[in-house]
Design an enzyme around this catalytic site. Sequence first.
Site, mmCIF file in Angstrom:
data_model
loop_
_atom_site.group_PDB
_atom_site.id
_atom_site.type_symbol
_atom_site.label_atom_id
_atom_site.label_comp_id
_atom_site.label_asym_id
_atom_site.label_seq_id
_atom_site.Cartn_x
_atom_site.Cartn_y
_atom_site.Cartn_z
ATOM 1 N N ASP A 124 0.820 -1.224 0.000
ATOM 2 C CA ASP A 124 0.000 0.000 0.000
ATOM 3 C C ASP A 124 0.854 1.274 0.000
ATOM 4 O O ASP A 124 1.995 1.272 0.472
ATOM 5 C CB ASP A 124 -0.918 -0.023 1.231
ATOM 6 N N ASN A 144 -11.001 -2.963 -5.039
ATOM 7 C CA ASN A 144 -10.250 -1.990 -5.848
ATOM 8 C C ASN A 144 -10.913 -1.675 -7.195
ATOM 9 O O ASN A 144 -10.549 -0.709 -7.861
ATOM 10 C CB ASN A 144 -8.787 -2.434 -6.057
HETATM 11 C C1 IPE Z 1 -5.331 -2.780 0.112
HETATM 12 O O1 IPE Z 1 -5.049 -1.441 -0.080
HETATM 13 C C2 IPE Z 1 -5.340 -3.499 -1.200
HETATM 14 C C3 IPE Z 1 -4.046 -3.634 -1.873
HETATM 15 C C4 IPE Z 1 -2.904 -3.188 -1.436
HETATM 16 C C5 IPE Z 1 -4.077 -4.357 -3.112
HETATM 17 P P1 IPE Z 1 -6.207 -0.365 -0.251
HETATM 18 O O2 IPE Z 1 -5.530 0.923 -0.510
HETATM 19 O O3 IPE Z 1 -7.188 -0.824 -1.246
HETATM 20 O O4 IPE Z 1 -6.884 -0.394 1.196
HETATM 21 P P2 IPE Z 1 -7.786 0.706 1.914
HETATM 22 O O5 IPE Z 1 -8.842 1.118 0.962
HETATM 23 O O6 IPE Z 1 -6.889 1.828 2.283
HETATM 24 O O7 IPE Z 1 -8.312 0.014 3.133
HETATM 25 C C1 IPE Z 2 -1.762 0.086 -3.293
HETATM 26 O O1 IPE Z 2 -1.520 1.447 -3.355
HETATM 27 C C2 IPE Z 2 -2.008 -0.492 -4.664
HETATM 28 C C3 IPE Z 2 -3.381 -0.947 -4.878
HETATM 29 C C4 IPE Z 2 -4.342 -0.936 -3.993
HETATM 30 C C5 IPE Z 2 -3.689 -1.471 -6.194
HETATM 31 P P1 IPE Z 2 -2.714 2.506 -3.340
HETATM 32 O O2 IPE Z 2 -3.111 2.778 -4.748
HETATM 33 O O3 IPE Z 2 -3.800 2.065 -2.466
HETATM 34 O O4 IPE Z 2 -1.986 3.773 -2.747
HETATM 35 P P2 IPE Z 2 -2.592 4.812 -1.723
HETATM 36 O O5 IPE Z 2 -3.061 4.029 -0.535
HETATM 37 O O6 IPE Z 2 -3.722 5.503 -2.419
HETATM 38 O O7 IPE Z 2 -1.465 5.714 -1.400
HETATM 39 MG MG MG Z 3 -4.193 2.330 -0.476
#
Ligand code: IPE
Ligand code: IPE
Ligand code: MG
Length: 246
Positions: free
Chosen positions: A26, A74
């Site tokens: 993340d 997602n």
């Molecule tokens: C969790 O991260 C999913 C992945 C890293 C693939 P998210 O960014 O989707 O999680 P939330 O929404 O902050 O809980």
């Molecule tokens: C994790 O990074 C990747 C996926 C969930 C696909 P994020 O895209 O959630 O990055 P932040 O949390 O918005 O910084």
């Molecule tokens: Mg995220």
Amino acid sequence: MALFGKDKKKSDIPQIVPRHVAIIMDGNGRWAKRRGLPRTAGHAAGAETFRRVASICREWGVEYLTVYAFSTENWKRPAEEVSAIMELLRKYLLEAIAEMEKEKIRIVFFGDLSPLPAELRQLAEETVERSAKYGPCQVNICLNYGGRDELLRAARAFAADCAAGKRTPEELSETVFSNYLFSAGIPDPDLLIRPGGEERISNFLLWQAAYAEFYFSDVNWPDFDREELRKAFAAYALRQRRYGGV
Ligand code: IPE
Ligand code: IPE
Ligand code: MG
């Protein structure tokens, strides 16, 4: 000089290495935002980090690395971001197939791949097939994965087996149920790492993380490097796992 380099590398391996490491990758979006870049640039950097971390885990003797790449939630993101992530995954898998001979990492997917673009799905299947002979390091890529979805699928499959007369409800035990999960046959994660500053599970490995040790880091995933992984392993080494005992 060569000898020094060799020694240095040898001592670089942490003394205690978890058998199964799980990572919620993340912070890609925030990493990009801070640099004034589009979120997709963060995902591209995150894909590179994944490649490096997988290689370090293999080198350090981690047997299983399970990474959260795309959750069932997602899909809520803007269509352009979702398709950019899918394209990156496609590119990563193409390169991974070429690199496999070198790294000898076995790749498996957790999640329902059916809604993915056809080419990506085919590549995923090909990667799994071609890497099946490799080991001892296995990387599980969670793609369109959700812990609740996994549990529902397992419950449904078990119920279907009961209806078909192959199983009886009385037979259901933790071991039997585990075998209906994507992670069938794989030990539970020992260490669950979440970079990016959030301290939540976000529907990752709900069943399997029952006794995992958690490690949260404020470092965004694209900046997560060897040193950060070493810190996580060092924190893990100090944990006392009791599993409900004393
Ligand atoms: C969790 O991260 C999913 C992945 C890293 C693939 P998210 O960014 O989707 O999680 P939330 O929404 O902050 O809980
Ligand atoms: C994790 O990074 C990747 C996926 C969930 C696909 P994020 O895209 O959630 O990055 P932040 O949390 O918005 O910084
Ligand atoms: Mg995220």
